[in-house]
Design a protein around this motif. Sequence first.
Motif, PDB file in Angstrom:
ATOM      1  N   UNK A   1     109.263  97.513  45.146  1.00  0.00           N
ATOM      2  CA  UNK A   1     110.675  97.188  44.921  1.00  0.00           C
ATOM      3  C   UNK A   1     111.350  98.144  43.945  1.00  0.00           C
ATOM      4  N   UNK A   2     110.636  98.547  42.904  1.00  0.00           N
ATOM      5  CA  UNK A   2     111.242  99.422  41.903  1.00  0.00           C
ATOM      6  C   UNK A   2     111.422 100.860  42.409  1.00  0.00           C
ATOM      7  N   UNK A   3     110.687 101.220  43.431  1.00  0.00           N
ATOM      8  CA  UNK A   3     110.728 102.590  43.933  1.00  0.00           C
ATOM      9  C   UNK A   3     111.655 102.772  45.130  1.00  0.00           C
ATOM     10  N   UNK A   4     111.867 101.678  45.882  1.00  0.00           N
ATOM     11  CA  UNK A   4     112.667 101.763  47.104  1.00  0.00           C
ATOM     12  C   UNK A   4     113.611 100.565  47.168  1.00  0.00           C
ATOM     13  N   UNK A   5     114.874 100.825  47.405  1.00  0.00           N
ATOM     14  CA  UNK A   5     115.849  99.739  47.519  1.00  0.00           C
ATOM     15  C   UNK A   5     115.836  99.205  48.946  1.00  0.00           C
ATOM     16  N   UNK A   6     114.904  98.306  49.213  1.00  0.00           N
ATOM     17  CA  UNK A   6     114.750  97.799  50.572  1.00  0.00           C
ATOM     18  C   UNK A   6     114.360  96.325  50.524  1.00  0.00           C
ATOM     19  N   UNK A   7     115.309  95.460  50.839  1.00  0.00           N
ATOM     20  CA  UNK A   7     115.063  94.010  50.785  1.00  0.00           C
ATOM     21  C   UNK A   7     114.077  93.557  51.851  1.00  0.00           C
ATOM     22  N   UNK A   8     113.802  94.395  52.825  1.00  0.00           N
ATOM     23  CA  UNK A   8     112.865  94.007  53.889  1.00  0.00           C
ATOM     24  C   UNK A   8     111.442  93.816  53.372  1.00  0.00           C
ATOM     25  N   UNK A   9     111.127  94.332  52.187  1.00  0.00           N
ATOM     26  CA  UNK A   9     109.799  94.098  51.616  1.00  0.00           C
ATOM     27  C   UNK A   9     109.492  92.600  51.532  1.00  0.00           C
ATOM     28  N   UNK A  10     110.536  91.800  51.311  1.00  0.00           N
ATOM     29  CA  UNK A  10     110.327  90.361  51.150  1.00  0.00           C
ATOM     30  C   UNK A  10     109.874  89.684  52.446  1.00  0.00           C
TER      31      UNK A  10
ATOM     32  N   UNK B   1      97.763 107.827  47.479  1.00  0.00           N
ATOM     33  CA  UNK B   1      99.006 107.961  48.241  1.00  0.00           C
ATOM     34  C   UNK B   1     100.135 108.311  47.282  1.00  0.00           C
ATOM     35  N   UNK B   2     101.026 109.164  47.738  1.00  0.00           N
ATOM     36  CA  UNK B   2     102.168 109.578  46.927  1.00  0.00           C
ATOM     37  C   UNK B   2     103.439 108.958  47.476  1.00  0.00           C
ATOM     38  N   UNK B   3     104.316 108.525  46.586  1.00  0.00           N
ATOM     39  CA  UNK B   3     105.578 107.930  47.054  1.00  0.00           C
ATOM     40  C   UNK B   3     106.465 108.974  47.734  1.00  0.00           C
ATOM     41  N   UNK B   4     106.121 110.272  47.558  1.00  0.00           N
ATOM     42  CA  UNK B   4     106.853 111.322  48.267  1.00  0.00           C
ATOM     43  C   UNK B   4     106.579 111.258  49.765  1.00  0.00           C
ATOM     44  N   UNK B   5     105.392 110.754  50.131  1.00  0.00           N
ATOM     45  CA  UNK B   5     105.087 110.465  51.529  1.00  0.00           C
ATOM     46  C   UNK B   5     105.373 108.981  51.736  1.00  0.00           C
ATOM     47  N   UNK B   6     106.662 108.666  51.815  1.00  0.00           N
ATOM     48  CA  UNK B   6     107.116 107.277  51.687  1.00  0.00           C
ATOM     49  C   UNK B   6     106.481 106.322  52.696  1.00  0.00           C
ATOM     50  N   UNK B   7     106.348 106.747  53.934  1.00  0.00           N
ATOM     51  CA  UNK B   7     105.820 105.833  54.952  1.00  0.00           C
ATOM     52  C   UNK B   7     104.334 105.554  54.727  1.00  0.00           C
ATOM     53  N   UNK B   8     103.544 106.592  54.407  1.00  0.00           N
ATOM     54  CA  UNK B   8     102.132 106.390  54.080  1.00  0.00           C
ATOM     55  C   UNK B   8     102.006 105.466  52.876  1.00  0.00           C
ATOM     56  N   UNK B   9     102.797 105.759  51.860  1.00  0.00           N
ATOM     57  CA  UNK B   9     102.762 105.016  50.600  1.00  0.00           C
ATOM     58  C   UNK B   9     103.109 103.544  50.829  1.00  0.00           C
ATOM     59  N   UNK B  10     104.218 103.291  51.491  1.00  0.00           N
ATOM     60  CA  UNK B  10     104.658 101.908  51.701  1.00  0.00           C
ATOM     61  C   UNK B  10     103.680 101.147  52.586  1.00  0.00           C
ATOM     62  N   UNK B  11     103.233 101.775  53.672  1.00  0.00           N
ATOM     63  CA  UNK B  11     102.307 101.097  54.582  1.00  0.00           C
ATOM     64  C   UNK B  11     100.999 100.763  53.866  1.00  0.00           C
TER      65      UNK B  11
ATOM     66  N   UNK C   1     102.199 103.827  59.202  1.00  0.00           N
ATOM     67  CA  UNK C   1     103.307 104.722  58.832  1.00  0.00           C
ATOM     68  C   UNK C   1     104.265 105.039  59.974  1.00  0.00           C
ATOM     69  N   UNK C   2     103.727 105.305  61.163  1.00  0.00           N
ATOM     70  CA  UNK C   2     104.590 105.736  62.264  1.00  0.00           C
ATOM     71  C   UNK C   2     105.356 104.596  62.923  1.00  0.00           C
ATOM     72  N   UNK C   3     104.991 103.353  62.613  1.00  0.00           N
ATOM     73  CA  UNK C   3     105.704 102.197  63.181  1.00  0.00           C
ATOM     74  C   UNK C   3     106.309 101.311  62.087  1.00  0.00           C
ATOM     75  N   UNK C   4     106.212 101.734  60.846  1.00  0.00           N
ATOM     76  CA  UNK C   4     106.569 100.885  59.711  1.00  0.00           C
ATOM     77  C   UNK C   4     108.005 100.389  59.774  1.00  0.00           C
ATOM     78  N   UNK C   5     108.953 101.272  60.006  1.00  0.00           N
ATOM     79  CA  UNK C   5     110.360 100.870  59.989  1.00  0.00           C
ATOM     80  C   UNK C   5     110.641  99.820  61.062  1.00  0.00           C
TER      81      UNK C   5
END
Length: 237
Positions: A129-138, A66-76, A158-162
Motif C-alpha cells: 500500500x505504501x509503495x503503490x496507490x492501488x485500492x485493488x490490493x484490498x 524482488x525489486x519494486x522497480x519490477x512492479x508486476x514481479x514485486x506485487x505478484x 506477473x503477466x496476468x496480475x492486472x
Amino acid sequence: MKYISIITFMFFSSLSLSAQELHVFFEKADGFFKTNVADGKVAYSKINSNKASLDEILKLAETISVSKNDAKDYQAFWINAYNLSVIKGVIDNYPTKSPLDHAGFFDKTMYHLGGKKITLNDIEHKLLRAQFNDARFHFVLVCGAIGCPPLINKAYLPNTLNAQMDEQTKKALNGSFLQVNTKKKRVKVSQIMEWYKKDFTMNGKTEIDFINIYRTEKIPDNFKLSYFPYNWNVNKQ
C-alpha cells in the motif's frame, strides 16, 4: 578486461538464478492454491495433515529477491507471499475459529520472506500500500476470514496480475461486499471500505465513484452509504 567480464557474467548469472527461483515459487504456489482452495475457502484440515508443501513454498520464498522497480514481479510475489503466510498462520494455530483469536496474528508474528523478517501488516501496509496507490490490493490480500474477499485457487502471476486484480475487485463489488436497498436508496458496504477509506477516495473520488468503476449495476450518487460488520470467522472449507 577479463576481470570485468567475470564480474559481468556473475552479475547476469545471479539475475538468471533469481528469475528462475521466482518462476519456481509462482509455479509451486499455483499448484498449492489449486489443490487446497475452492470457492474462496481453504482446506485447512487437509493442509494441516500434510504441511510439507506449504512449508516448502515458504522456505523457497525466504531468499527470493524482488525489486519494486519490477512492479508486476514485486506485487505478484508479495500478494502470494501474504496469502500463503496467512494460511501458515492459521495452520500454526489450528484448529481455530478466527485469526483474531491469536494476539499478534497480523502485527507480531514474523515471517522470513524475500530476504526480510516481517509481519503480515508489514507486507500489506509497508511493501504494497505504501509503495503503490492501488485500492485493488484490498480485494486480493486475503486475511483468512469469511469477511475477506474470496481467495482464488491460483497464484497471482506477473503477466496476468492486472487482469486478476480487476477480476477480484469486480467479483467483490458485484457480490458480497455490497448490500443494496434500491427502495430506501441505501447501500451498505464491507467495513474494509471504512477502515481504508482514503484508499477508496483518492483523487477526489467518493466511495461510490470507486464502486461504480467495477460494478455492473451502478449505484446512484444520491444513495446513502454505510458499513456492515466484518465477519472474522475463519474461511475454512
